[in-house]
Design an enzyme around this catalytic site. Structure first.
Site, PDB file in Angstrom:
ATOM      1  N   GLY A  48     -26.432  18.693 -22.490  1.00  0.00           N
ATOM      2  CA  GLY A  48     -27.353  19.591 -22.024  1.00  0.00           C
ATOM      3  C   GLY A  48     -28.407  19.205 -21.167  1.00  0.00           C
ATOM      4  CD  GLN A  53     -34.140  17.529 -20.632  1.00  0.00           C
ATOM      5  OE1 GLN A  53     -33.382  18.611 -20.957  1.00  0.00           O
ATOM      6  NE2 GLN A  53     -34.068  16.369 -20.985  1.00  0.00           N
ATOM      7  CB  CYS A  95     -33.723  14.117 -25.615  1.00  0.00           C
ATOM      8  SG  CYS A  95     -34.484  15.042 -24.427  1.00  0.00           S
ATOM      9  CG  LEU A  96     -29.797  13.525 -20.256  1.00  0.00           C
ATOM     10  CD1 LEU A  96     -29.517  14.488 -19.098  1.00  0.00           C
ATOM     11  CD2 LEU A  96     -29.238  12.305 -20.361  1.00  0.00           C
ATOM     12  CG  HIS A 137     -32.269  19.115 -27.902  1.00  0.00           C
ATOM     13  ND1 HIS A 137     -32.392  17.954 -28.499  1.00  0.00           N
ATOM     14  CD2 HIS A 137     -32.441  18.821 -26.597  1.00  0.00           C
ATOM     15  CE1 HIS A 137     -32.935  16.869 -27.614  1.00  0.00           C
ATOM     16  NE2 HIS A 137     -33.066  17.662 -26.187  1.00  0.00           N
ATOM     17  CD  GLU A 138     -30.695  20.905 -23.824  1.00  0.00           C
ATOM     18  OE1 GLU A 138     -31.715  20.678 -22.771  1.00  0.00           O
ATOM     19  OE2 GLU A 138     -30.107  19.838 -24.094  1.00  0.00           O
ATOM     20  CG  HIS A 141     -35.835  20.531 -23.507  1.00  0.00           C
ATOM     21  ND1 HIS A 141     -36.804  19.351 -23.588  1.00  0.00           N
ATOM     22  CD2 HIS A 141     -34.955  19.674 -23.983  1.00  0.00           C
ATOM     23  CE1 HIS A 141     -36.329  18.391 -23.826  1.00  0.00           C
ATOM     24  NE2 HIS A 141     -35.088  18.385 -23.905  1.00  0.00           N
TER      25      HIS A 141
HETATM   26 NI    NI Z   1     -33.405  17.067 -24.328  1.00  0.00          NI
END
Ligand code: NI
Length: 173
Positions: A48, A53, A95-96, A137-138, A141
């Site tokens: 994701g 991000q 998480c990226l 999670h997304e 964000h």
């Molecule tokens: Ni993330």
């Protein structure tokens, strides 16, 4: 298509509430942003990736928990809403924007959600397990919430300590 730069914590764009995507934006460059986000996500081996991000403070994200194997599991999610959640799961999450940090996080086991797809059509889906974890999670964000905020106090302190160390040694920008 182009690879986009991924913002790392504590970049301020990650901590801001994203703006809803309006109808004009659907006509105006949104498809290109979504394509680039998919490419960046696959390239980074994530499941994701949310607009904040990549420096865009908007309520939109891409997800594919099949890692590109199953087209039906590939979603561009615009203006996400959580309708209903149920159950619990406790499992590893990454998480990226937090490279190298994987920690157990508690989430709901299933989520009924609504969002617009890339053509602006309203979709309703029910996600479970990893897809529910990813969607929650997304969506966080999009609300300026990072997974650090979802960890237990102990795990959060451990993660923060690791991040401080990586930043000091220049391994985290
Ligand atoms: Ni993330």
């Amino acid at each position: 298509m182009a690879l986009l730069g991924i913002k790392h914590y504590p970049d301020e764009v990650l901590l801001k509430v994203g703006k809803p995507v309006d109808s004009e934006e659907f006509q105006n460059g949104l498809a290109k942003l979504v394509e680039d986000m998919f490419e960046t996500m696959y390239h980074s081996e994530g499941v994701g990736l949310a607009a904040p991000q990549v420096g865009e403070s908007k309520r939109l994200f891409v997800m594919d928990c099949s890692g590109g194997e199953d087209r039906s599991r590939k979603f561009a999610v615009i203006n996400p809403e959580i309708v209903r959640v149920d159950g619990e799961q406790y499992g590893d999450e990454g998480c990226l924007s937090f490279p190298g940090i994987y920690t157990k996080v508690q989430r709901e086991m299933s989520a009924v959600v609504r969002f617009q797809d890339i053509s602006g059509e309203m979709q309703e889906e029910e996600f479970t397990e990893l897809e529910a974890r990813c969607f929650l999670h997304e969506t966080d964000h999009c609300d300026g919430i990072v997974f650090l905020d979802r960890m237990s106090a102990l795990k959060r302190e451990m993660a923060k300590r690791k991040i401080r160390k990586l930043r000091r040694t220049g391994e985290w920008d």
